[in-house]
Design an enzyme around this catalytic site. Structure first.
Site, PDB file in Angstrom:
ATOM      1  N   GLY A  14       0.826  -1.210   0.000  1.00  0.00           N
ATOM      2  CA  GLY A  14       0.000   0.000   0.000  1.00  0.00           C
ATOM      3  C   GLY A  14       0.859   1.258   0.000  1.00  0.00           C
ATOM      4  N   SER A  15       0.203   2.435   0.024  1.00  0.00           N
ATOM      5  CA  SER A  15       0.944   3.707  -0.028  1.00  0.00           C
ATOM      6  C   SER A  15       1.903   3.814   1.155  1.00  0.00           C
ATOM      7  CB  SER A  15       0.009   4.916   0.038  1.00  0.00           C
ATOM      8  OG  SER A  15      -1.104   4.724  -0.728  1.00  0.00           O
ATOM      9  N   LYS A 130     -10.561   9.187  11.638  1.00  0.00           N
ATOM     10  CA  LYS A 130     -11.979   8.794  11.482  1.00  0.00           C
ATOM     11  C   LYS A 130     -12.420   7.808  12.567  1.00  0.00           C
ATOM     12  CE  LYS A 130     -12.053  10.070   6.694  1.00  0.00           C
ATOM     13  NZ  LYS A 130     -10.776  10.814   6.805  1.00  0.00           N
ATOM     14  N   LYS A 142     -12.108   0.866  12.648  1.00  0.00           N
ATOM     15  CA  LYS A 142     -10.746   1.207  13.077  1.00  0.00           C
ATOM     16  C   LYS A 142     -10.722   1.487  14.583  1.00  0.00           C
ATOM     17  CE  LYS A 142      -7.506   1.690  10.543  1.00  0.00           C
ATOM     18  NZ  LYS A 142      -6.503   0.718  10.026  1.00  0.00           N
ATOM     19  N   SER A 174      -2.713  11.232  -1.196  1.00  0.00           N
ATOM     20  CA  SER A 174      -2.877   9.775  -1.342  1.00  0.00           C
ATOM     21  C   SER A 174      -3.985   9.475  -2.359  1.00  0.00           C
ATOM     22  CB  SER A 174      -3.166   9.108   0.007  1.00  0.00           C
ATOM     23  OG  SER A 174      -4.374   9.573   0.524  1.00  0.00           O
TER      24      SER A 174
HETATM   25  N1  LIG Z   1      -4.236   7.076   3.359  1.00  0.00           N
HETATM   26  C1  LIG Z   1      -4.666   7.866   4.338  1.00  0.00           C
HETATM   27  O1  LIG Z   1      -5.016   9.049   4.120  1.00  0.00           O
HETATM   28  C2  LIG Z   1      -4.689   7.339   5.767  1.00  0.00           C
HETATM   29  C3  LIG Z   1      -4.923   8.244   6.817  1.00  0.00           C
HETATM   30  C4  LIG Z   1      -4.929   7.771   8.137  1.00  0.00           C
HETATM   31  C5  LIG Z   1      -4.728   6.416   8.381  1.00  0.00           C
HETATM   32  N2  LIG Z   1      -4.544   5.543   7.351  1.00  0.00           N
HETATM   33  C6  LIG Z   1      -4.359   4.106   7.671  1.00  0.00           C
HETATM   34  O2  LIG Z   1      -3.081   3.737   7.206  1.00  0.00           O
HETATM   35  C7  LIG Z   1      -3.081   2.382   6.786  1.00  0.00           C
HETATM   36  C8  LIG Z   1      -2.443   2.254   5.424  1.00  0.00           C
HETATM   37  O3  LIG Z   1      -3.138   3.045   4.506  1.00  0.00           O
HETATM   38  P1  LIG Z   1      -2.683   3.137   2.971  1.00  0.00           P
HETATM   39  O4  LIG Z   1      -3.045   4.500   2.508  1.00  0.00           O
HETATM   40  O5  LIG Z   1      -1.293   2.647   2.831  1.00  0.00           O
HETATM   41  O6  LIG Z   1      -3.700   2.067   2.328  1.00  0.00           O
HETATM   42  P2  LIG Z   1      -3.626   1.365   0.904  1.00  0.00           P
HETATM   43  O7  LIG Z   1      -2.720   2.105  -0.012  1.00  0.00           O
HETATM   44  O8  LIG Z   1      -5.027   1.107   0.490  1.00  0.00           O
HETATM   45  O9  LIG Z   1      -2.928  -0.040   1.250  1.00  0.00           O
HETATM   46  C9  LIG Z   1      -3.592  -1.065   1.943  1.00  0.00           C
HETATM   47  C10 LIG Z   1      -2.742  -2.321   1.890  1.00  0.00           C
HETATM   48  O10 LIG Z   1      -3.384  -3.356   2.616  1.00  0.00           O
HETATM   49  C11 LIG Z   1      -3.411  -4.541   1.835  1.00  0.00           C
HETATM   50  N3  LIG Z   1      -4.580  -5.311   2.271  1.00  0.00           N
HETATM   51  C12 LIG Z   1      -5.888  -4.957   2.239  1.00  0.00           C
HETATM   52  N4  LIG Z   1      -6.645  -5.926   2.771  1.00  0.00           N
HETATM   53  C13 LIG Z   1      -5.792  -6.913   3.160  1.00  0.00           C
HETATM   54  C14 LIG Z   1      -5.971  -8.175   3.790  1.00  0.00           C
HETATM   55  N5  LIG Z   1      -7.192  -8.621   4.112  1.00  0.00           N
HETATM   56  N6  LIG Z   1      -4.891  -8.942   4.061  1.00  0.00           N
HETATM   57  C15 LIG Z   1      -3.644  -8.508   3.717  1.00  0.00           C
HETATM   58  N7  LIG Z   1      -3.409  -7.314   3.125  1.00  0.00           N
HETATM   59  C16 LIG Z   1      -4.476  -6.543   2.845  1.00  0.00           C
HETATM   60  C17 LIG Z   1      -3.478  -4.048   0.384  1.00  0.00           C
HETATM   61  O11 LIG Z   1      -2.943  -4.949  -0.565  1.00  0.00           O
HETATM   62  P3  LIG Z   1      -3.825  -6.108  -1.244  1.00  0.00           P
HETATM   63  O12 LIG Z   1      -5.040  -5.445  -1.779  1.00  0.00           O
HETATM   64  O13 LIG Z   1      -2.927  -6.657  -2.300  1.00  0.00           O
HETATM   65  O14 LIG Z   1      -4.080  -7.097  -0.179  1.00  0.00           O
HETATM   66  C18 LIG Z   1      -2.498  -2.858   0.489  1.00  0.00           C
HETATM   67  O15 LIG Z   1      -1.177  -3.343   0.425  1.00  0.00           O
HETATM   68  C19 LIG Z   1      -4.516   1.892   6.881  1.00  0.00           C
HETATM   69  O16 LIG Z   1      -4.642   1.121   8.046  1.00  0.00           O
HETATM   70  C20 LIG Z   1      -5.331   3.165   6.988  1.00  0.00           C
HETATM   71  O17 LIG Z   1      -6.494   2.957   7.755  1.00  0.00           O
HETATM   72  C21 LIG Z   1      -4.501   5.976   6.046  1.00  0.00           C
END
Ligand SMILES: NC(=O)c1ccc[n+]([C@@H]2O[C@H](COP(=O)([O-])OP(=O)(O)OC[C@H]3O[C@@H](n4cnc5c(N)ncnc54)[C@H](OP(=O)(O)O)[C@@H]3O)[C@@H](O)[C@H]2O)c1
Length: 334
Positions: A14-15, A130, A142, A174
């Site tokens: 992921g990001s 959130k 969450k 993002s």
């Molecule tokens: N982006 C934001 O603005 C933001 C802000 C605050 C907090 N966060 C938190 O930060 C974390 C990372 O966010 P991100 O932006 O990096 O998200 P992202 O880019 O959507 O990446 C999510 C990752 O999780 C994997 N994934 C999803 N379901 C899965 C499962 N059941 N088993 C194993 N892997 C799984 C996805 O790959 P696959 O689909 O290949 O499995 C991907 O690698 C999250 O927990 C999010 O709640 C994000």
């Protein structure tokens, strides 16, 4: 801290996971760095950038955090887990509630159990603003996940596994977020704005990764870490990205808030303030904050709330312009 250790990132493609991989490989010499996620294509693409040939410590494991057995297998001899895997799209969560519950809640429970049984030293789990006073299912799942990780410290028994949580706000630029959206809409001359009053917390991805790694290093177990980050106003952002565009007010969408909260007023009585972050302390009988206090932490006032509207730190338009022009987003023509 990570030199010679085995680190596993759930959601490593992921990001956050990719940036975290880049920073770990630059700063540390881990024994192994395991990328754990479901989709083989994302892993293949990531392995083109972080190849096993160039980085012999890297391992790509396919798996789903819903699958306990798989987690039990891959957590063998893992020292640290950075748990980022989640379903995080608010509208998709509303439409597919049970899927989000399975990944964000049951998946977290599986991580905790596997980490304890496999003697992982520390787990840090990513949360979101959130999750504070949630109004949508994503935030609610969450919040449950946060509670599970904090409680995980009380049922790790004689094992030494320690769990903590990092909570922060919107990651600038993002995928699917407001900046790429406004950039796309700019050419039409009209930007849809949900509500003129809307404010959001903002964090750069590098800042998020550095903060998570610092928390992994310093955590005792049970803390919910919140970095001090700036807020931005949606109208300022719209004017920075497309100064000549008109604004069309479309109204707040289901599951959205006008302002986000990172620490609620109810959490104030057990929140400590540091120079650049806060800690919401767990309510365990055995918890002691003595060394945090002796290192300069101070309890926040009783009516404190960390809210994107009342945040004393707002980005100016000039600062936003600078941040956006440094983003790797095509069309950042401002
Ligand atoms: N982006 C934001 O603005 C933001 C802000 C605050 C907090 N966060 C938190 O930060 C974390 C990372 O966010 P991100 O932006 O990096 O998200 P992202 O880019 O959507 O990446 C999510 C990752 O999780 C994997 N994934 C999803 N379901 C899965 C499962 N059941 N088993 C194993 N892997 C799984 C996805 O790959 P696959 O689909 O290949 O499995 C991907 O690698 C999250 O927990 C999010 O709640 C994000």
């Amino acid at each position: 801290m990570l030199d010679g250790k085995t680190v596993l990132i759930t959601g490593g493609t992921g990001s956050f996971g990719k940036k975290c991989t880049e920073i770990i490989l630059k700063k540390y010499k881990p024994e192994k760095l395991i990328i754990f996620s479901r989709d083989e294509l994302k892993q293949f693409e990531m392995s083109q950038v972080f190849s096993v040939e160039e980085f012999p410590c890297i391992r790509y494991f396919i798996g789903d955090i819903r699958d306990k057995d798989r987690l039990y297998r891959v957590f063998d001899k893992v020292d640290y887990v950075i748990h980022t895997a989640a379903l995080k799209q608010v509208p998709a969560a509303e439409r597919n509630p049970i899927e989000v519950i399975k990944t964000n809640i049951i998946g977290s429970e599986n991580i905790i159990n596997a980490a304890i049984d496999r003697n992982v030293k520390k787990v840090v789990a990513l949360s979101t603003d959130k999750a504070a006073n949630p109004v949508n299912l994503y935030g609610a799942t969450k919040l449950c996940s946060d509670k599970l990780f904090i409680s995980g410290n009380s049922y790790s028994g004689w094992h030494d596994t320690r769990f903590s949580v990092v909570r922060y706000g919107n990651v600038v630029g993002s995928r699917g977020s407001v900046i790429p959206f406004f950039m796309k809409k700019k050419n039409t001359g009209v930007l849809p704005i949900t509500d003129k009053r809307m404010t959001r917390f903002w964090i750069m991805i590098e800042q998020g990764v550095d903060f998570v790694l610092k928390c992994l290093e310093t955590s005792h177990g049970g803390e919910l870490f919140v970095p001090k980050i700036p807020s931005m106003n949606i109208i300022d952002l719209a004017n920075v990205i497309a100064p000549d565009s008109k604004h069309e007010i479309i109204g707040i969408r289901p599951g959205e808030k006008i302002h986000e909260v990172m620490i609620t007023r109810d959490d104030a009585r057990h929140t400590l303030e540091f120079t650049d972050h806060y800690i919401v302390e767990p309510e365990f009988q055995w918890w002691s904050n003595d060394d945090y206090i002796s290192n300069g932490a101070k309890p926040v006032p009783k009516d404190f709330e960390y809210n994107s509207e009342t945040n004393p730190w707002f980005l100016t338009r000039e600062e936003m312009k600078k941040i956006i022009s440094n983003l790797e987003i095509k069309d950042a023509n401002i």
